[in-house]
Design an enzyme around this catalytic site. Structure first.
Site, PDB file in Angstrom:
ATOM      1  N   LEU C  54       0.713   0.403   5.237  1.00  0.00           N
ATOM      2  CA  LEU C  54      -0.429   0.106   4.368  1.00  0.00           C
ATOM      3  C   LEU C  54      -0.744   1.107   3.498  1.00  0.00           C
ATOM      4  O   LEU C  54      -0.950   2.302   4.157  1.00  0.00           O
ATOM      5  CB  LEU C  54      -1.525  -0.733   5.170  1.00  0.00           C
ATOM      6  CG  LEU C  54      -1.112  -1.955   5.829  1.00  0.00           C
ATOM      7  CD1 LEU C  54      -2.366  -2.470   6.796  1.00  0.00           C
ATOM      8  CD2 LEU C  54      -0.801  -3.123   4.860  1.00  0.00           C
ATOM      9  N   GLU C  55      -1.378   0.746   2.479  1.00  0.00           N
ATOM     10  CA  GLU C  55      -1.986   1.921   1.274  1.00  0.00           C
ATOM     11  C   GLU C  55      -2.850   2.838   1.857  1.00  0.00           C
ATOM     12  O   GLU C  55      -3.267   3.972   1.382  1.00  0.00           O
ATOM     13  CB  GLU C  55      -1.918   1.255  -0.114  1.00  0.00           C
ATOM     14  CG  GLU C  55      -3.373   0.993  -0.326  1.00  0.00           C
ATOM     15  CD  GLU C  55      -3.539   0.433  -1.855  1.00  0.00           C
ATOM     16  OE1 GLU C  55      -2.595   0.079  -2.481  1.00  0.00           O
ATOM     17  OE2 GLU C  55      -4.428   0.100  -2.337  1.00  0.00           O
ATOM     18  N   GLY C  56      -3.880   2.200   2.718  1.00  0.00           N
ATOM     19  CA  GLY C  56      -4.922   2.930   3.487  1.00  0.00           C
ATOM     20  C   GLY C  56      -4.392   4.274   4.007  1.00  0.00           C
ATOM     21  O   GLY C  56      -5.111   4.829   4.687  1.00  0.00           O
ATOM     22  N   GLY C  57      -3.058   4.372   4.175  1.00  0.00           N
ATOM     23  CA  GLY C  57      -2.344   5.551   5.061  1.00  0.00           C
ATOM     24  C   GLY C  57      -2.221   5.225   6.458  1.00  0.00           C
ATOM     25  O   GLY C  57      -2.405   5.738   7.389  1.00  0.00           O
ATOM     26  N   THR C  72      -6.600  -3.117   2.591  1.00  0.00           N
ATOM     27  CA  THR C  72      -5.459  -2.428   3.178  1.00  0.00           C
ATOM     28  C   THR C  72      -6.110  -1.048   3.828  1.00  0.00           C
ATOM     29  O   THR C  72      -5.065  -0.027   4.098  1.00  0.00           O
ATOM     30  CB  THR C  72      -4.527  -1.846   2.354  1.00  0.00           C
ATOM     31  OG1 THR C  72      -5.044  -1.533   1.042  1.00  0.00           O
ATOM     32  CG2 THR C  72      -3.641  -3.244   1.765  1.00  0.00           C
TER      33      THR C  72
END
Lengths: 258, 316, 258, 316
Positions: C54-57, C72
């Site tokens: 997910l793009e949140g890391g 995300t």
């Protein structure tokens, strides 16, 4: 330690002088050996809020007395640190301008403060292959100002280094800035004979003498003509506080024994 | 080594590294290294060196390797004298400040027996980082004006935004990265305590990544400390259990380096030259079936003493 | 859930079809909403070794049933993850080639698979300002191949997007590669009517029909002429296993209710 | 904002940030922000937003700000409607997927009331990272071929090593970065649990860094987890104690966001347009002396419920 503080080794003298240059509240990127011991001693005496940074990615270590780090990355070096990051990252902090001082030794240094720790002789076919730059080039390139500590010997203080590992003022007269470097470069060199600074053209200059040393003594041990500051003065002998701090850190004289 | 970061990307795109068990022996893992590969070694100087893997690489008599590392130490001397490495890219090589100049380095470079590329610490770091980021180069202000860039792949360029002179460092995408971690789960999710040195960038830049670790952790333990995971499983191709896997080098908060071991090693070289290194290899590597054999020579008492020494320093 | 698995919503149908495209053992970079639900459901059914990113890391989260992430980056999204890093870092993994699939939604998509999530109308003076790219452009630019899931409506499937937020095959015929992009771009689009792929020129093509849908139905809901694959086929209805997985994850139909 | 990274470096060189106590109130810290500054906000979307600091910035009626953030959410709506921000740089703006398009964004952009620069997530990340690394730009392969670069400071260039087309992203060096951390010691050594989003790069790129935190930690606690320290003290200029400092947004492993709060907020806007945002600001910010006042409106029961909700999700 039983040695009285009126007696000290050459190394203790250099470390004490170097330590005295460090202002409190600053951040110093120190190489292992004498630069680190001098920094750690400063923190234990006149500069309690000095932050030491080591190239292993270590910020703010507390050096254990008698357990001086042997490398800037080892188990001893990271003791008590407030932050542990990567090697690359620590140099990026330097590039961004966070480190007030870089603190280096030197195998060879020339009149413009250029340092060689790579090769004696020809690069392609050296007479002596030295260990190399490590982070020294980056410290010299990127820290806001650079301090050097080294023994005063003619073979070290040379007209022109065989190889510029760590850039000083290059060929003087603004050549450092013209090469694209973004920081000031070396400002002071501490030796067992003297404290040296640099004139406006970037040329090394005799600023002060260690106790009992003469201008002629320094000239005799320097491999190039060394201008003398008009107000050259004699440095005081190491104070009791700094000597005790140095000896507490290095009780067996591993780093400061000679 | 892949010629460009795009070629390295293509190799990585082709590979599927599922979340399945990758546990194997050091011998099996080192069979993934081919003669002539560029092998990047994790850790730095005598810290967290992947020694169990290096010993196995030498045992398997791999040749023609390019070896790169931030600060090179004893492991690179061994690889040179064993005939495994014929090219070294590093910023520095010696055992450690206390043991003086490297006699092996002097003999090999002064005699022209090795191709040796010296880069500044940050410059090498930028080359791995470019490889890890998947870009062909990264710009910096370091090494400018010095004599170092001339011997390297770096080149100067004018910044299109500011007109500044910059040094551009091209990506290194090693064929193989050897990393020693504190713990790793069977899938390859790896945890390194303390400074990670340049390990994360060199691993992510590499085409094949082999992780040895002090111990194999359960995946739940990795999840519990997810913010401290250094490498995710899809970067890692092989997992090797290797307690004391950096020995005689150190492992952060686990054991100090064996300084006496270094002193004996260096004293032998002073007395006998590089032949002493060959003796060392015969005794510690080639006469042993595996790394456990070497640790047996060291002895449990000495290992425990080095662990105790690391504990004394701990402030955690 | 009491709804029998022979009945399903349009969203469940799309999610099930999309889920079926994901091969086990791969790494998928999923946007929040339907892409994430479809990926998490695949992991609970036919692809247990799928790794979701997910793009949140966030790498490898375990989505809690009934607690689907809303963004995300939120507390729900990082539950059970094997690794938490930064946003920038997760996209650098994508640039390096680690992510097999990128999985996106679309406000507008055109014949070459270009997606608009920025503005309807003129960029400088838009009729509707949409939320924007977020990481969608990066996913479309950098993941090894891109899957899209969206409802099949004429206002979404347009001749030419008002603005290329996320690059597909641009204007076809190799223009994507000529622009310098390093990955394949979109390979499949899943809708409530069909599964679409792309021909060699990068033009969208009808590959398969959802159960009971005709070629004419699809053409009527597509704002551009859509070539039909010579071997167009009908997709099976969603299987029981995947529907149960979807409903376990989203018991209240927050994401798949319509 | 400094024009170039060299100018940003000069500002940083001039500043001494010793290891001394930097604890102050939010009001004192926000007095360090000047009208017209570029202010970068930590966290992303409704996660770990430095809300206590943002509320104080609005309370002090700062104007003319450029605000940048990876994903912008409610805080940027508030800053726009309050008249604090007249320029926004981000990759996305809405409250969160569940609440649909941002009516505030639509009104401000469609009506031409705000300067709005849209960049992809990675592109914004590269701009902060360049600023943090002290280089004028970083190269990437993202955004190529799309319509996004045309509205930005990015430019295409040919790679001097490979001939590839690259997109060069120039550094952002914000005047101020506002960061909400989990804990920080009095010197500014800050710890963030979970993903650090883009906080570390934006802080290191900034000229002035203000860290609020759920709690003030003793330095010994920071040392004990030194590998998890996100920012060292010399990056940080001010330390603000702010429990629930992200509320109504979330804070990793501490509390979930207040989704009902968002719904009421959005419903009010649906009914009353941006006037509802002004009402919100009057009630939650301007009528309150400080952030504790706002938390008082929320109530201890609700805060405890959001904490319990985060605990339920924990696998640690």
């Amino acid at each position: 330690m039983s040695t009285p503080t009126t007696e000290y080794t050459t190394s203790e003298l250099m470390a004490a002088t170097a330590s005295g240059l460090l202002e409190d509240g600053r951040v110093i990127f120190a190489g292992v050996g004498m630069p680190l011991v001098a920094s750690a001693a400063a923190k234990r005496s006149h500069a309690p809020n000095l932050t030491v940074v080591l190239e292993g990615g270590i910020i703010g270590p507390e050096i254990a007395p008698g357990r001086l780090p042997i490398s800037t990355n080892d188990v001893r070096a990271s003791r008590g640190a407030a932050m542990l990051t990567t090697i690359t990252d620590i140099f990026l902090y330097a590039q961004r301008g966070y480190f007030d001082y870089g603190f280096l030794g030197a195998a060879q240094i020339d009149r413009y403060g250029n340092i060689n720790t790579s090769v004696i002789g020809d690069r392609a076919k050296p007479t002596v292959r030295l260990p190399g730059t490590g982070g020294a080039n980056d410290i010299a390139s990127l820290c806001n100002e650079v301090l050097v500590v080294t023994q005063h010997e003619p073979r070290r203080f040379v007209e022109k280094v065989d190889f510029v590992t760590s850039p000083g003022h290059l060929t003087g007269d603004g050549s450092r800035q013209r090469a694209g470097l973004i920081s000031r470069g070396p400002t002071r060199v501490v030796t067992d004979l003297a404290l040296l600074d640099f004139d406006d053209s970037g040329h090394m200059r005799l600023r002060a003498l260690q106790p009992g040393v003469t201008v002629a003594d320094v000239a005799a041990r320097t491999g190039f003509e060394l201008p003398v500051h008009p107000e050259v003065y004699e440095l005081p002998p190491p104070g009791e506080e700094i000597l005790l701090a140095l000896r507490e850190l290095d009780p067996d004289g591993e780093t400061l024994g000679e | 080594m892949p010629e460009t970061v795009r070629e390295a990307r293509r190799l990585r795109e082709e590979r599927v590294t599922p979340e399945t068990s990758k546990i194997m022996s050091a011998a099996e893992a080192m069979a993934l290294v081919r003669d002539g590969d560029h092998v990047a070694l994790g850790g730095t100087c005598f810290s967290r060196t992947p020694m169990a893997l290096v010993f196995e690489l030498i045992r398997q008599r791999r040749t023609g390797l390019t070896v790169s590392r931030p600060l090179a130490s004893q492991e690179c001397e061994l690889l040179m004298v064993a005939g495994a490495a014929d090219r070294v890219i590093t910023s520095w090589l010696a055992i450690g400040l206390r043991w003086g100049l490297s006699r092996v380095l002097r003999e090999y470079v002064e005699g022209g027996h090795i191709e040796y590329e010296e880069l500044s610490h940050l410059s090498l770091g930028m080359r791995y980082k470019a490889g890890a980021m998947g870009v062909p180069y990264l710009p910096t202000y370091t090494m400018l004006g010095s004599d170092l860039p001339a011997g390297t792949a770096a080149r100067e360029a004018e910044c299109p935004f500011t007109g500044d002179t910059l040094l551009l460092l091209p990506a290194i995408n090693p064929d193989v990265a050897l990393i020693h971690a504190h713990s790793v789960d069977r899938y390859g999710n790896a945890r390194i305590d303390g400074s990670t040195h340049m390990d994360v960038d060199m691993a992510r830049a590499a085409s094949t990544v082999i992780v040895s670790a002090e111990r194999i952790a359960e995946p739940e333990e990795i999840v519990a400390g997810a913010a401290s995971t250094a490498l995710p499983h899809f970067v890692v191709d092989a997992v090797v259990e290797a307690p004391y896997g950096s020995y005689p080098h150190d492992c952060h908060d686990r054991y100090e380096a064996d300084y006496d071991h270094f002193t004996s090693y260096v004293d032998a070289i002073k007395a006998g030259g590089t032949a002493a290194v060959r003796d060392y290899l015969d005794r510690h590597v080639h006469s042993q079936r595996d790394f456990a054999g070497f640790l047996g020579l060291v002895g449990a008492e000495r290992l425990a003493e080095r662990e105790a020494s690391a504990r004394e320093l701990s402030t955690r």
